[in-house]
Design an enzyme around this catalytic site. Structure first.
Site, PDB file in Angstrom:
ATOM      1  N   SER A 163      -9.846   1.811   2.574  1.00 59.03           N
ATOM      2  CA  SER A 163      -8.939   2.583   1.752  1.00 59.03           C
ATOM      3  C   SER A 163      -7.896   1.744   1.008  1.00 59.03           C
ATOM      4  O   SER A 163      -7.313   2.224   0.041  1.00 59.03           O
ATOM      5  CB  SER A 163      -8.218   3.608   2.626  1.00 59.03           C
ATOM      6  OG  SER A 163      -7.374   2.953   3.550  1.00 59.03           O
TER       7      SER A 163
ATOM      8  N   LYS B  30       0.860  -1.193   0.000  1.00 60.89           N
ATOM      9  CA  LYS B  30       0.000   0.000   0.000  1.00 60.89           C
ATOM     10  C   LYS B  30       0.894   1.239   0.000  1.00 60.89           C
ATOM     11  O   LYS B  30       1.906   1.276   0.718  1.00 60.89           O
ATOM     12  CB  LYS B  30      -0.894  -0.032   1.245  1.00 60.89           C
ATOM     13  CG  LYS B  30      -1.939   1.072   1.290  1.00 60.89           C
ATOM     14  CD  LYS B  30      -2.844   0.906   2.513  1.00 60.89           C
ATOM     15  CE  LYS B  30      -3.968   1.930   2.525  1.00 60.89           C
ATOM     16  NZ  LYS B  30      -4.860   1.776   3.688  1.00 60.89           N
TER      17      LYS B  30
ATOM     18  N   SER C 262     -10.237  -0.509   6.757  1.00 65.36           N
ATOM     19  CA  SER C 262      -9.578  -0.298   5.458  1.00 65.36           C
ATOM     20  C   SER C 262      -8.843  -1.496   4.873  1.00 65.36           C
ATOM     21  O   SER C 262      -8.426  -1.451   3.719  1.00 65.36           O
ATOM     22  CB  SER C 262      -8.607   0.875   5.551  1.00 65.36           C
ATOM     23  OG  SER C 262      -9.290   2.085   5.474  1.00 65.36           O
TER      24      SER C 262
END
Lengths: 93, 486
Positions: free
Chosen positions: B150, B75, B174
């Site tokens: 997210s 990420k 997330s």
């Protein structure tokens, strides 16, 4: 929440909101504050706040110098620098 | 043989039997990323370094780690030395970190290879990936639908079979919610289990890194490598890390699973309910016993979170000022003007909204009413969990009240509408306990997720229960039709 409060918070947060969006922002903030306001229904007298899920940790480092100095590499990321310093607009006339 | 949709366990076997070399595997994975560029999973690729590391692994015959030569995606919130790290924000669009986050370093030290950095909601603030400065990620199952957020880029990259696994972070769901929306497995560990050092902070008392993968077994492999005490993170847990694979095959008969009374599942979409009831039956067949438990304050999780998270966000994001790193606005009059213009031009609307709410909640006169009040309710929620875990081993809920939605269809008029989507995931962040999402079937051709919540430090129990479910079902084997999905 009124426009004056929105302006004050924006200044505290160092954010400038586009005038055309300020009405929408005000409405969004009101809705979020209404949501958070629901907490007032819960009785929390004598309840200690829980600021972190781990209340028993948080340790201190030994007060010793680290050799991990990456000054040049950190300065490489600066938008403007001059040898050892970050450059910003003149503060003192 | 294609490597697409393979698990880490399968790729390990292919590498060990010399069906494929690490360099070939890397080339295939990078090729898949390019082929599926339209999904917009990646912000930055690490092609050259990935191929170099893979070739070096091929030259070194001795493989001791099950992650050696395995391609992973990180990420874009984890700092990676020499590799651009943006948090999907304009304000960090030029940031090249001088160090690597501990979680990523642990994975790389175990031999895995980072192929690129994945797209996400800006600063991890969002549940749909629509707030990224680099554009939305598309759901591999239906491309006009959101992947969740997210960690949407990580989830989509795994779901599309580009990489077998990826890292994510979870502040209010997330990891779990995008895993659910993309039909894969995602684990949020106990707060403190994985170091936060080098993770760009959103809400420090809630943020936790974890794995997204095709199976819970692969999640266990990643968690084994990611976990551990780190003196650079003062909230890192100095506690022994078990081998999460060791008991993963244990039978689960007799396990007690709690159903939370306060979550009125009858209000949900009938097909989401149906999936949940089917999964309950599967667990019952495996010997689990269901018990209704009451967590009286859990309904207050969403307002509690949306007071605490923005407050911590407004404090954490004050470091982005255009002085030391990141975007700096041009033509500024003085230092204050430089701060204001750099931040106003650098942050997107959702980030600004949360900074403003947090600033308000922490300002004089409102601190007690909003911030302190929320932290008091947070304690009540944590105590509710402690009480529940006296009578059950795990708790079970849907991961999300709905499956993925179409771009622009939720939260644009009223942000609170999107916040309520986090109802089932947020409470475990507030309490700091682990939770996993596993796929449990399709609803209107889109994946639905099942969430299991575990007690403090009991990721082993979660992984065990999830793995046994996956050994007795095939929902995790379903794949999106990438050529046909519109």
């Amino acid at each position: 929440m009124d426009q004056e409060t929105v302006r004050t918070i924006c200044y505290l947060a160092r954010l400038d909101i586009d005038q055309s969006k300020s009405g929408k922002i005000q409405k969004d903030l009101e809705r979020i504050i209404d949501l958070i306001g629901e907490l007032q229904r819960i009785n929390t007298s004598d309840v200690e706040p829980l600021y972190s899920p781990l209340e028993m940790t948080s340790f201190m480092h030994e007060d010793i110098e680290s050799s991990d100095n990456k000054k040049e590499r950190f300065l490489e990321n600066a938008p403007a620098s001059n040898e050892n310093y970050f450059l910003v607009p003149r503060v003192v006339e | 043989m294609s490597i697409q949709f393979k698990t880490i366990v399968e790729l390990r076997a292919m590498l060990d039997s010399k069906q494929i070399s690490a360099a070939e595997l890397m080339q295939e994975s990078l090729g898949l990323a390019k082929k599926h560029e339209e999904l917009n999973c990646f912000v930055t690729m690490n092609e050259e370094q990935a191929l170099k590391k893979a070739s070096a692994i091929d030259l070194n015959e001795k493989t001791t780690s099950n992650l050696s030569g395995i391609p992973l995606a990180q990420k874009d919130l984890f700092c990676t030395e020499g590799l651009r790290t943006t948090c999907s924000s304009k304000i960090l669009s030029n940031f090249i970190p001088p160090y690597t986050a501990t979680a990523v370093k642990n994975l790389e030290d175990a031999g895995s290879v980072t192929i690129g950095k994945t797209n996400m909601d800006e600063f991890a603030m969002g549940s749909s990936n629509e707030t990224s400065f680099f554009g939305s990620v598309h759901n591999p199952w239906k491309k006009e639908y959101v992947p969740g957020g997210s960690s949407g880029g990580s989830a989509a990259a795994v779901a599309a079979g580009i990489v077998p696994a990826a890292t994510g972070t979870d502040t209010g769901g997330s990891i779990r919610q995008p895993a659910a929306h993309c039909g894969i497995t995602g684990l949020k560990p106990t707060y403190g289990r994985v170091s936060r050092w080098g993770m760009i902070a959103f809400a420090s008392s809630l943020d936790q890194a974890g794995p997204l993968a095709r199976t819970s077994e692969d999640c266990a492999i990643l968690l084994n490598a990611m976990s551990g005490f780190d003196s650079k993170d003062t909230t890192s847990l100095n506690t022994e890390v078990p081998d999460f694979l060791e008991n993963i095959n244990n039978p689960i008969n007799g396990i007690r699973i709690g159903i939370i009374k306060e979550f009125n599942l009858a209000d949900l979409d009938s097909q989401v309910q149906e999936r949940f009831e089917e999964s309950k039956k599967t667990y019952e067949k495996l010997g689990a016993r269901f018990v209704e438990v009451s967590l009286p304050n859990i309904s207050a999780s969403v307002p509690t979170y949306y007071s605490i998270a923005p407050a911590e966000c407004s404090s954490n994001l004050s470091r982005f000022d255009g002085v030391r790193f990141g975007y700096r606005a041009e033509n500024t009059d003085d230092l204050n003007d430089l701060y204001i213009k750099s931040r106003s031009e650098g942050f997107g609307d959702e980030v600004k909204r949360r900074i403003l709410i947090g600033t308000y909640a922490l300002s004089a006169g409102y601190y007690d009413a909003y911030y302190k009040k929320a932290q008091q309710v947070r304690r009540l929620i944590k105590e509710d969990f402690e009480h529940a875990f006296e009578s059950v081993d795990l708790l079970m809920t849907p991961t999300s009240p709905n499956t993925a939605f179409k771009f622009g269809s939720k939260g644009t008029q009223n942000p609170v509408e999107l916040y309520l989507e986090d109802l089932f995931t947020i409470s475990s962040n507030l309490a700091g306990i682990p939770a996993i999402s596993i796929p449990h079937g399709l609803v209107n051709s889109l994946p639905a997720g099942l969430q299991l919540i575990g007690n403090f430090l009991r990721e082993d129990q979660l992984l065990n229960a999830a793995h046994i479910f996956q050994k007795n079902s095939d929902f995790h084997l379903l794949k999106p039709d990438l050529e046909g999905s519109q």
